[in-house]
Design an enzyme around this catalytic site. Structure first.
Site, PDB file in Angstrom:
ATOM      1  N   GLU A   1       0.799  -1.231   0.000  1.00  0.00           N
ATOM      2  CA  GLU A   1       0.000   0.000   0.000  1.00  0.00           C
ATOM      3  C   GLU A   1       0.830   1.279   0.000  1.00  0.00           C
ATOM      4  O   GLU A   1       0.981   1.945   1.034  1.00  0.00           O
ATOM      5  CB  GLU A   1      -0.929   0.025   1.217  1.00  0.00           C
TER       6      GLU A   1
ATOM      7  N   GLU B   1      -5.410  -8.793   1.704  1.00  0.00           N
ATOM      8  CA  GLU B   1      -6.060  -8.391   2.956  1.00  0.00           C
ATOM      9  C   GLU B   1      -7.526  -8.165   2.680  1.00  0.00           C
ATOM     10  O   GLU B   1      -7.890  -7.544   1.680  1.00  0.00           O
ATOM     11  CB  GLU B   1      -5.511  -7.055   3.492  1.00  0.00           C
TER      12      GLU B   1
END
Ligand code: GCO
Length: 453
Positions: free
Chosen positions: A173, A359
């Site tokens: 990320e 995730e």
């Protein structure tokens, strides 16, 4: 009525990877042990007002000392694949230069423990805990030097673990240590800057990904390498041709800064400038490095509002979601359809590249019952509906290879400290006792039957 087909409906492909994920700073603790250097998160979390009630990752889940117990619990649940991250400052306390053998040893022991338990590792090489020394000496990701030093650090790690670790994610990320850090001032290293500065840090992180990928290929040509991105998962509000085309366009334009350049080797100025601001400075050769072929792409997906057709310049607009719409404890609207569409759009734009959901999960209040159990039916439903989206996408042609629940256990949720719980395992931070939640039990059944129950 014959219900047997209904129960078989959500069966996953035989080789589907079922996993759980964590990240170093969020679980390890042992912040000053065995030669670990400071990370930007150690410093940031100590700044007054940065993290909920001044929480830090100093102890976290004490995983550094309890990793054996944690791996044993993963095995009991039936988790087949564990995604964890390596703390750069454990390996190179100053970010460069001398290697800390003790740091490497910890991860080497962890990998051995996992393999002995029949659990495959997926290793994230950077999940935001940048060595503080690199922040101080080079201004971190604002400098190209950090991208180069990242590849040097990756080389050290892959040389030590590459005989046993077969899958690597370079960076997790990019948005969260660039834009969240410098535009919103919510994450380490913090400090508000203008968009030009922020966009340059994003570019350097992409460059770091590319340089790391190259380094891994040289050491382990057979390794699988990819990146973990939290993409914008725009999806059609109505399932009509107009909204579909609007969502597809929004998906492309809103991911023009990070996801698309990894595949296309260019920044599309329309989408980029519309949603991210000024283009970064790019040196000759950068985009080739950034867009080297990956073996997989991985997404962290939690929430995204729908998009519909609009008669404006963009041709689309984000549909407002009312406050009373069902949300997680993070205040994130629960939107499982976005995951389905994102998997299809991935296939549409990037072809058959294998995809992992690295995730997905839910923060919930998690009341402890008198008998000590946690009946987190809310989290179970969240996982169910998102898995159904995954299944539907596979049926419709998406090349989804695996799913990692976030998170294996409750942990340090960045600026929210320990106030938000994402685990399928509860952590009592006073005693460090682990308790399997109802969602953990549910996930265990999902894995053993390879279907959504
Ligand atoms: C992220 C990080 C995780 C978070 C999780 C919940 O995706 O933001 O990878 O570290 O804890 O996403 O916010």
């Amino acid at each position: 009525m014959d219900y047997s087909n209904i129960q078989k409906r959500y069966q996953f492909p035989r080789d589907f990877v079922w996993g759980a994920a964590t990240a170093s700073y969020q679980i390890e603790g042992a912040w000053d042990e065995d030669g670990r250097g400071l990370s930007t998160w150690d410093v940031f979390s100590r700044e007054p007002g940065r993290v909920f009630e001044g929480h830090t990752g100093d102890v976290a889940c004490d995983h550094y000392h309890r990793y054996k117990e944690d791996v044993a619990l993963m095995k009991r649940i039936g988790i087949k694949n564990y995604r964890f991250s390596i703390a750069w400052p454990r390996i190179l306390p100053r970010g460069e230069g001398e290697v800390n053998r003790k740091g490497l040893e910890f991860y080497s022991d962890l990998v051995d423990e996992l393999l002995a338990a029949g659990i495959e590792p997926l290793v994230t090489l950077f999940h935001w805990d940048l060595p503080q020394a690199l922040q101080e000496n080079y201004e971190g990701w604002a400098s190209r030097r950090t991208a180069e030093l990242f590849a040097d650090y990756v080389t050290v790690v892959v040389k030590a673990l590459g005989d046993r670790v077969k899958r690597w994610a370079t960076i997790n990320e990019i948005m969260c240590f660039t834009i969240l850090a410098h535009e919103l001032d919510w994450h380490a290293p913090g400090g508000k800057r203008d968009k030009a500065y922020t966009n340059q840090t994003v570019h350097h992180a992409l460059l770091g990904h590319g340089l790391a990928l190259k380094a891994i290929r040289e050491i382990c040509p057979d390794a699988q390498v990819g990146i973990v991105e939290n993409l914008n998962a725009s999806w059609p509000y109505y399932n009509t041709e107009k909204d579909l085309q609007a969502a597809r366009k929004a998906w492309k334009e809103m991911n023009a800064q990070r996801l698309f350049p990894l595949f296309t080797g260019e920044y599309d100025p329309t989408g980029f400038e519309r949603h991210a601001g000024p283009l970064p400075r790019v040196e000759p050769g950068d985009m080739e490095i950034i867009s080297q072929k990956m073996d997989f792409v991985a997404y962290n997906y939690y929430s995204c509002p729908p998009v519909r057709h609009a008669d404006n310049e963009e041709g689309y607009e984000v549909v407002p979601v009312p406050q009373a719409y069902p949300r997680t404890a993070m205040d994130w609207p629960i939107t499982p359809d976005a995951l389905y569409w994102t998997l299809l759009f991935t296939k549409d734009f990037f072809g058959d590249i294998p995809v992992y959901i690295a995730e997905n999960g839910m923060a919930a209040p998690d009341q402890v019952e008198e008998d000590g159990s946690v009946q987190d039916t809310d989290r179970v439903e969240y996982i169910k509906t998102h898995l159904r989206s995954c299944h539907r996408a596979i049926e419709d042609g998406a090349n989804l290879k695996g799913y990692y629940v976030w998170s294996f256990m409750d942990n340090f949720e960045w600026a929210y400290g320990y106030s938000k719980r994402f685990g399928i395992v509860r952590v009592d931070y006073d005693t460090q006792k682990r308790t399997l939640k109802e969602s953990g039990r549910y996930y265990s059944r999902v894995i053993s039957e390879n279907r959504v129950l």
